[in-house]
Design a protein around this motif. Structure first.
Motif, mmCIF file in Angstrom:
data_model
loop_
_atom_site.group_PDB
_atom_site.id
_atom_site.type_symbol
_atom_site.label_atom_id
_atom_site.label_comp_id
_atom_site.label_asym_id
_atom_site.label_seq_id
_atom_site.Cartn_x
_atom_site.Cartn_y
_atom_site.Cartn_z
ATOM 1 N N CYS A 14 0.827 -1.210 0.000
ATOM 2 C CA CYS A 14 0.000 0.000 0.000
ATOM 3 C C CYS A 14 0.859 1.258 0.000
ATOM 4 O O CYS A 14 0.513 2.251 -0.650
ATOM 5 N N LEU A 17 2.159 1.744 -3.516
ATOM 6 C CA LEU A 17 1.079 2.237 -4.369
ATOM 7 C C LEU A 17 0.805 3.716 -4.106
ATOM 8 O O LEU A 17 0.534 4.479 -5.041
ATOM 9 N N MET A 18 0.898 4.118 -2.844
ATOM 10 C CA MET A 18 0.699 5.525 -2.501
ATOM 11 C C MET A 18 1.793 6.391 -3.128
ATOM 12 O O MET A 18 1.511 7.467 -3.675
ATOM 13 N N THR A 21 1.163 6.713 -6.807
ATOM 14 C CA THR A 21 0.042 7.622 -7.041
ATOM 15 C C THR A 21 0.470 9.081 -6.898
ATOM 16 O O THR A 21 0.115 9.936 -7.726
ATOM 17 N N LEU A 22 1.247 9.376 -5.863
ATOM 18 C CA LEU A 22 1.719 10.744 -5.652
ATOM 19 C C LEU A 22 2.642 11.186 -6.790
ATOM 20 O O LEU A 22 2.640 12.352 -7.186
ATOM 21 N N VAL A 24 2.432 10.116 -9.927
ATOM 22 C CA VAL A 24 1.565 10.373 -11.079
ATOM 23 C C VAL A 24 0.894 11.737 -10.938
ATOM 24 O O VAL A 24 0.807 12.506 -11.905
ATOM 25 N N LEU A 25 0.429 12.064 -9.731
ATOM 26 C CA LEU A 25 -0.186 13.368 -9.485
ATOM 27 C C LEU A 25 0.824 14.491 -9.701
ATOM 28 O O LEU A 25 0.481 15.561 -10.210
ATOM 29 N N ILE A 45 -6.481 15.728 -1.052
ATOM 30 C CA ILE A 45 -5.569 14.598 -1.279
ATOM 31 C C ILE A 45 -4.723 14.352 -0.038
ATOM 32 O O ILE A 45 -4.497 13.207 0.369
#
Length: 213
Positions: A14, A17-18, A21-22, A24-25, A45
Protein backbone atom coordinates in the motif's frame (compact mmCIF):
# COMPACT_ATOMS: atom_id res chain seq x y z
CA UNK A 1 3.23 -16.69 5.76
CA UNK A 2 1.26 -15.98 8.95
CA UNK A 3 -1.28 -13.20 9.53
CA UNK A 4 1.10 -10.63 11.14
CA UNK A 5 3.54 -10.99 8.22
CA UNK A 6 0.68 -10.65 5.72
CA UNK A 7 -0.34 -7.38 7.43
CA UNK A 8 3.25 -6.14 7.17
CA UNK A 9 3.47 -7.07 3.48
CA UNK A 10 0.13 -5.36 2.83
CA UNK A 11 1.49 -2.18 4.46
CA UNK A 12 4.54 -2.28 2.18
CA UNK A 13 2.43 -2.80 -0.95
CA UNK A 14 0.00 0.00 0.00
CA UNK A 15 2.88 2.38 0.73
CA UNK A 16 4.44 1.67 -2.67
CA UNK A 17 1.08 2.24 -4.37
CA UNK A 18 0.70 5.52 -2.50
CA UNK A 19 4.15 6.68 -3.65
CA UNK A 20 3.35 5.75 -7.25
CA UNK A 21 0.04 7.62 -7.04
CA UNK A 22 1.72 10.74 -5.65
CA UNK A 23 4.31 10.56 -8.44
CA UNK A 24 1.57 10.37 -11.08
CA UNK A 25 -0.19 13.37 -9.49
CA UNK A 26 3.13 15.23 -9.53
CA UNK A 27 3.52 14.53 -13.25
CA UNK A 28 0.05 15.97 -13.81
CA UNK A 29 1.30 19.16 -12.16
CA UNK A 30 -0.91 22.20 -12.57
CA UNK A 31 -3.32 20.28 -14.78
CA UNK A 32 -5.24 19.14 -11.73
CA UNK A 33 -6.73 21.21 -8.96
CA UNK A 34 -7.88 19.70 -5.68
CA UNK A 35 -10.12 21.51 -3.19
CA UNK A 36 -9.46 22.15 0.48
CA UNK A 37 -11.74 20.99 3.27
CA UNK A 38 -13.77 24.14 3.90
CA UNK A 39 -11.64 26.92 5.36
CA UNK A 40 -9.36 24.46 7.17
CA UNK A 41 -6.63 24.76 4.47
CA UNK A 42 -6.40 20.96 4.45
CA UNK A 43 -5.94 19.70 0.90
CA UNK A 44 -8.34 16.85 0.06
CA UNK A 45 -5.57 14.60 -1.28
CA UNK A 46 -3.47 15.28 1.82
CA UNK A 47 -6.49 14.38 3.96
CA UNK A 48 -6.79 11.04 2.14
CA UNK A 49 -3.05 10.46 2.68
CA UNK A 50 -3.53 11.32 6.35
CA UNK A 51 -6.28 8.70 6.74
CA UNK A 52 -4.12 6.10 4.97
CA UNK A 53 -1.15 7.05 7.14
CA UNK A 54 -3.20 6.59 10.33
CA UNK A 55 -4.37 3.15 9.22
CA UNK A 56 -0.85 2.13 8.18
CA UNK A 57 0.55 3.36 11.50
CA UNK A 58 -2.03 1.32 13.37
CA UNK A 59 -1.19 -1.83 11.41
CA UNK A 60 2.42 -1.29 12.51
CA UNK A 61 1.20 -1.72 16.09
CA UNK A 62 -1.27 -4.47 15.18
CA UNK A 63 1.10 -6.87 13.41
CA UNK A 64 3.61 -6.80 16.27
CA UNK A 65 0.87 -7.29 18.86
CA UNK A 66 -0.62 -10.26 17.00
CA UNK A 67 2.79 -11.84 16.46
CA UNK A 68 3.62 -11.69 20.17
CA UNK A 69 0.15 -12.71 21.34
CA UNK A 70 -0.12 -15.74 19.06
CA UNK A 71 3.56 -16.65 19.25
CA UNK A 72 3.98 -16.01 15.52
CA UNK A 73 7.22 -14.07 15.59
CA UNK A 74 9.26 -15.12 12.54
CA UNK A 75 12.58 -14.13 11.02
CA UNK A 76 10.76 -12.87 7.92
CA UNK A 77 8.48 -10.75 10.08
CA UNK A 78 11.43 -9.30 12.01
CA UNK A 79 13.08 -8.34 8.71
CA UNK A 80 10.00 -6.92 6.96
CA UNK A 81 8.51 -4.93 9.85
CA UNK A 82 11.31 -2.31 10.12
CA UNK A 83 11.48 -2.17 6.29
CA UNK A 84 7.76 -1.35 6.18
CA UNK A 85 8.11 1.28 8.91
CA UNK A 86 11.04 3.05 7.30
CA UNK A 87 9.48 2.91 3.84
CA UNK A 88 6.29 4.53 5.14
CA UNK A 89 7.84 7.15 7.42
CA UNK A 90 10.88 8.06 5.30
CA UNK A 91 8.87 8.38 2.07
CA UNK A 92 6.32 10.64 3.75
CA UNK A 93 9.01 12.81 5.35
CA UNK A 94 10.84 13.23 2.05
CA UNK A 95 7.60 14.02 0.24
CA UNK A 96 6.69 16.68 2.80
CA UNK A 97 10.06 18.46 2.58
CA UNK A 98 8.86 20.26 -0.54
CA UNK A 99 5.09 19.95 -0.93
CA UNK A 100 5.03 23.12 -3.03
CA UNK A 101 7.15 21.32 -5.66
CA UNK A 102 6.10 17.69 -5.24
CA UNK A 103 2.41 18.50 -4.72
CA UNK A 104 1.64 21.57 -6.86
CA UNK A 105 -2.07 20.83 -6.47
CA UNK A 106 -1.87 21.60 -2.73
CA UNK A 107 -1.72 25.39 -3.14
CA UNK A 108 -2.86 26.08 0.44
CA UNK A 109 -0.13 23.95 2.04
CA UNK A 110 1.87 26.30 4.28
CA UNK A 111 3.97 23.94 6.39
CA UNK A 112 6.57 21.34 5.51
CA UNK A 113 9.31 19.23 7.07
CA UNK A 114 12.84 20.63 7.17
CA UNK A 115 15.13 18.69 4.85
CA UNK A 116 17.86 18.92 7.50
CA UNK A 117 15.63 17.17 10.02
CA UNK A 118 14.90 14.43 7.49
CA UNK A 119 18.61 13.97 6.76
CA UNK A 120 19.39 13.68 10.48
CA UNK A 121 16.63 11.12 11.05
CA UNK A 122 17.60 9.01 8.02
CA UNK A 123 21.29 9.06 9.03
CA UNK A 124 20.20 7.95 12.50
CA UNK A 125 18.33 4.97 11.01
CA UNK A 126 21.32 4.02 8.88
CA UNK A 127 23.58 4.17 11.94
CA UNK A 128 21.19 1.96 13.95
CA UNK A 129 21.07 -0.57 11.12
CA UNK A 130 24.88 -0.63 11.06
CA UNK A 131 24.99 -1.24 14.82
CA UNK A 132 22.48 -4.08 14.48
CA UNK A 133 24.53 -5.68 11.69
CA UNK A 134 27.68 -5.52 13.81
CA UNK A 135 25.78 -7.06 16.72
CA UNK A 136 24.30 -9.79 14.52
CA UNK A 137 27.76 -10.69 13.24
CA UNK A 138 28.76 -11.27 16.85
CA UNK A 139 25.67 -13.29 17.67
CA UNK A 140 23.96 -10.53 19.66
CA UNK A 141 20.44 -9.19 19.21
CA UNK A 142 19.65 -5.51 19.75
CA UNK A 143 16.06 -4.88 20.73
CA UNK A 144 14.28 -1.59 20.21
CA UNK A 145 14.45 0.65 23.27
CA UNK A 146 11.75 2.92 24.66
CA UNK A 147 13.39 6.06 23.31
CA UNK A 148 13.43 4.55 19.81
CA UNK A 149 9.74 3.72 20.08
CA UNK A 150 9.02 7.27 21.29
CA UNK A 151 10.91 8.56 18.24
CA UNK A 152 8.66 6.57 15.93
CA UNK A 153 5.50 7.85 17.63
CA UNK A 154 6.72 11.46 17.41
CA UNK A 155 7.59 11.04 13.73
CA UNK A 156 4.10 9.78 12.99
CA UNK A 157 2.48 12.60 14.97
CA UNK A 158 4.66 15.20 13.23
CA UNK A 159 3.89 13.81 9.76
CA UNK A 160 0.17 13.82 10.57
CA UNK A 161 0.33 17.44 11.75
CA UNK A 162 2.09 18.54 8.56
CA UNK A 163 -0.37 16.64 6.36
CA UNK A 164 -3.19 18.50 8.10
CA UNK A 165 -1.41 21.80 7.36
CA UNK A 166 -1.05 22.65 11.05
CA UNK A 167 -4.79 22.25 11.63
CA UNK A 168 -6.33 23.34 14.01
CA UNK A 169 -3.44 25.34 15.47
CA UNK A 170 -3.29 27.87 12.62
CA UNK A 171 -6.63 29.22 13.83
CA UNK A 172 -4.89 30.34 17.02
CA UNK A 173 -1.91 32.23 15.65
CA UNK A 174 -2.91 32.86 12.04
CA UNK A 175 -0.24 33.28 9.37
CA UNK A 176 3.20 33.13 10.96
CA UNK A 177 6.63 31.88 9.94
CA UNK A 178 6.15 28.17 9.00
CA UNK A 179 9.25 27.37 11.05
CA UNK A 180 7.47 28.50 14.22
CA UNK A 181 4.32 26.41 13.92
CA UNK A 182 3.25 23.53 16.17
CA UNK A 183 3.92 21.16 13.28
CA UNK A 184 7.50 22.40 12.98
CA UNK A 185 7.99 22.04 16.74
CA UNK A 186 6.85 18.41 16.53
CA UNK A 187 9.30 17.80 13.67
CA UNK A 188 12.17 19.33 15.66
CA UNK A 189 11.16 17.31 18.72
CA UNK A 190 11.11 14.06 16.72
CA UNK A 191 14.56 14.93 15.34
CA UNK A 192 15.97 15.60 18.81
CA UNK A 193 14.57 12.32 20.16
CA UNK A 194 16.04 10.52 17.13
CA UNK A 195 19.51 11.78 18.02
CA UNK A 196 19.00 10.93 21.71
CA UNK A 197 17.86 7.40 20.83
CA UNK A 198 21.01 6.92 18.74
CA UNK A 199 23.13 7.93 21.71
CA UNK A 200 21.21 5.45 23.88
CA UNK A 201 21.79 2.64 21.38
CA UNK A 202 25.52 3.37 21.24
CA UNK A 203 25.89 3.58 25.02
CA UNK A 204 23.79 0.48 25.71
CA UNK A 205 25.64 -1.59 23.10
CA UNK A 206 29.14 -0.17 23.40
CA UNK A 207 30.52 -3.58 24.39
CA UNK A 208 29.27 -5.04 21.11
CA UNK A 209 30.85 -2.23 19.09
CA UNK A 210 34.29 -2.63 20.65
CA UNK A 211 36.42 -5.54 19.46
CA UNK A 212 37.98 -7.45 22.30
CA UNK A 213 41.72 -7.87 22.03
Amino acid sequence: MNLPTKITVTRIVCTVLMIVTLFVLYLCGDQISTPTLGNSKINLIFLIIFVFFLIASYTDHLDGKLARKNNQVTSLGKFLDPVADKLLVSSMMLFLTAPGILAPYAVEQNVNISIWCVIIMIVRDVAIDAIRQIAAAKGAVIAANKVGKLKTVLQMVAISAVLLNDFPFHYIYGNIDPRLTVSSFLVYLATAVSVISLVFYIVQNRKVLVDKK
